[in-house]
Design a protein around this motif. Structure first.
Motif, short mmCIF file in Angstrom:
data_model
loop_
_atom_site.label_atom_id
_atom_site.label_comp_id
_atom_site.label_asym_id
_atom_site.label_seq_id
_atom_site.Cartn_x
_atom_site.Cartn_y
_atom_site.Cartn_z
N GLY A 47 0.76 -1.25 0.00
CA GLY A 47 0.00 0.00 0.00
C GLY A 47 0.79 1.30 0.00
O GLY A 47 0.28 2.33 -0.45
N THR A 48 2.02 1.28 0.52
CA THR A 48 2.80 2.52 0.52
C THR A 48 4.06 2.40 -0.35
O THR A 48 4.99 3.18 -0.19
N CYS A 118 5.31 -0.07 5.05
CA CYS A 118 4.19 -0.08 5.99
C CYS A 118 3.85 -1.52 6.37
O CYS A 118 3.61 -2.35 5.51
N VAL A 120 1.61 -2.00 9.09
CA VAL A 120 0.56 -1.79 10.10
C VAL A 120 -0.40 -2.99 10.14
O VAL A 120 -0.79 -3.45 11.20
N CYS A 121 -0.77 -3.51 8.96
CA CYS A 121 -1.76 -4.59 8.90
C CYS A 121 -1.09 -5.91 8.53
O CYS A 121 -0.10 -5.93 7.81
N CYS A 124 -2.02 -6.48 3.75
CA CYS A 124 -2.15 -5.14 3.17
C CYS A 124 -3.14 -5.17 2.00
O CYS A 124 -3.19 -6.13 1.24
N SER A 125 -3.90 -4.08 1.88
CA SER A 125 -4.87 -3.98 0.77
C SER A 125 -4.17 -3.75 -0.56
O SER A 125 -4.79 -3.85 -1.62
N ARG A 128 -3.79 2.49 -2.16
CA ARG A 128 -3.95 3.67 -1.33
C ARG A 128 -5.43 3.88 -0.99
O ARG A 128 -5.78 4.17 0.14
N CYS A 131 -6.66 1.37 1.58
CA CYS A 131 -5.82 1.24 2.78
C CYS A 131 -6.71 1.27 4.02
O CYS A 131 -7.60 2.11 4.13
N THR A 132 -6.45 0.34 4.94
CA THR A 132 -7.34 0.23 6.10
C THR A 132 -6.89 1.06 7.31
O THR A 132 -7.57 1.08 8.33
N ASP A 133 -5.73 1.68 7.21
CA ASP A 133 -5.29 2.58 8.29
C ASP A 133 -4.59 3.79 7.67
O ASP A 133 -3.39 3.99 7.85
N ALA A 137 -0.48 5.04 7.84
CA ALA A 137 0.35 4.50 6.75
C ALA A 137 1.30 5.59 6.25
O ALA A 137 0.87 6.68 5.90
#
Ligand code: SF4
Length: 178
Positions: A47-48, A118, A120-121, A124-125, A128, A131-133, A137
Motif C-alpha cells: 500500500g505505501t 508499511c 501496520v496490517c 495489506c490492501s 492507497r 488502505c485500512t489505516d 500509513a
C-alpha cells in the motif's frame, strides 16, 4: 527561525539519539532506486510502495518543498530472514508520535518517511484508496526513490550493505520539517 531545540527534545524524548539535521534539497533521488523497488523487492505493490507512490520526478520536487529535515538511524541486531516485526512496529509508533508532536509544535508540513515499508496490517490492501489505516500509513524513503546509502553517507553517518546474518542492521527514517 525553526525551533531546532524544541524538535531535538521531542526526538530525544522518544529515545532516538542517532540522527542528523539535513537540508531536504540534498536528499539524493534516483531512478535506479525505483527500478530496484519494481524488480527484486518483495514489498512491490504494497500500500505505501511503488506503484502506489508518486513518480520519481514528483518525489524529487516534493523534497525540495522543505527547508529542514532529520535523518534518523535505528540500529538493530537481527536475522535478515526473520525481520523483527514487533520491534519495527514499536519504532513506527514512536516515529509517528514524533511527527504528531512536531506538527502540534507549529510545523504544519511535517511528514514522516518511515524506517520500513508499511507493516501496520497483517494483510495489506495493496492500494492507497482501500488502505485500512490511512492515518498511520507512511511510505519508506526507498519507496520515494531516495538513494538511502548515498544520502545517509553525505549526512556524515555510516551505513553499509549487510553481508552477514544475523548482523546489525541500520534502518533509516527521514522526517521532513517546516
Ligand atoms: S495501513 Fe495496512 S492497508 Fe494501509 S498500507 Fe499499511 S499495511 Fe497496507
Amino acid at each position: 527561525m525553526i525551533g531546532k531545540e524544541k524538535i531535538d527534545s521531542i526526538v530525544l524524548g522518544k529515545g532516538f539519539s542517532d540522527y542528523k539535521w539535513i537540508k531536504p534539497k540534498d536528499i539524493i533521488v534516483a531512478q535506479w532506486v525505483r527500478m530496484k523497488c519494481t524488480f527484486g523487492c518483495k514489498g512491490y505493490g504494497s500500500g505505501t510502495c511503488p506503484p502506489n507512490t508518486p513518480s520519481v520526478s514528483d518525489c524529487d520536487r516534493f523534497f525540495k518543498e522543505y527547508e529542514h529535515g532529520l535523518i534518523i538511524r535505528l540500529n538493530k541486531m537481527a536475522d535478515k530472514d526473520e525481520y523483527p516485526t514487533d520491534w519495527s512496529k514499536e519504532m513506527t509508533k514512536k516515529l509517528l508520535n514524533i511527527e504528531r508532536e512536531v506538527f502540534l509544535s507549529g510545523f504544519q508540513k511535517v511528514f514522516l518517511l518511515n524506517q520500513a515499508c508499511c507493516t501496520v496490517c497483517k494483510d495489506c490492501s495493496n492500494s492507497r484508496v482501500d488502505c485500512t489505516d490511512k492515518t498511520n500509513a507512511r511510505p519508506s524513503p526507498e519507496s520515494f526513490a531516495v538513494d538511502v546509502y548515498q544520502t545517509v553517507r553525505n549526512a556524515g553517518l555510516d551505513i553499509n550493505v549487510v553481508k552477514d546474518s544475523p548482523a546489525e542492521m541500520s534502518k533509516i527514517a527521514i522526517l521532513l520539517i517546516e
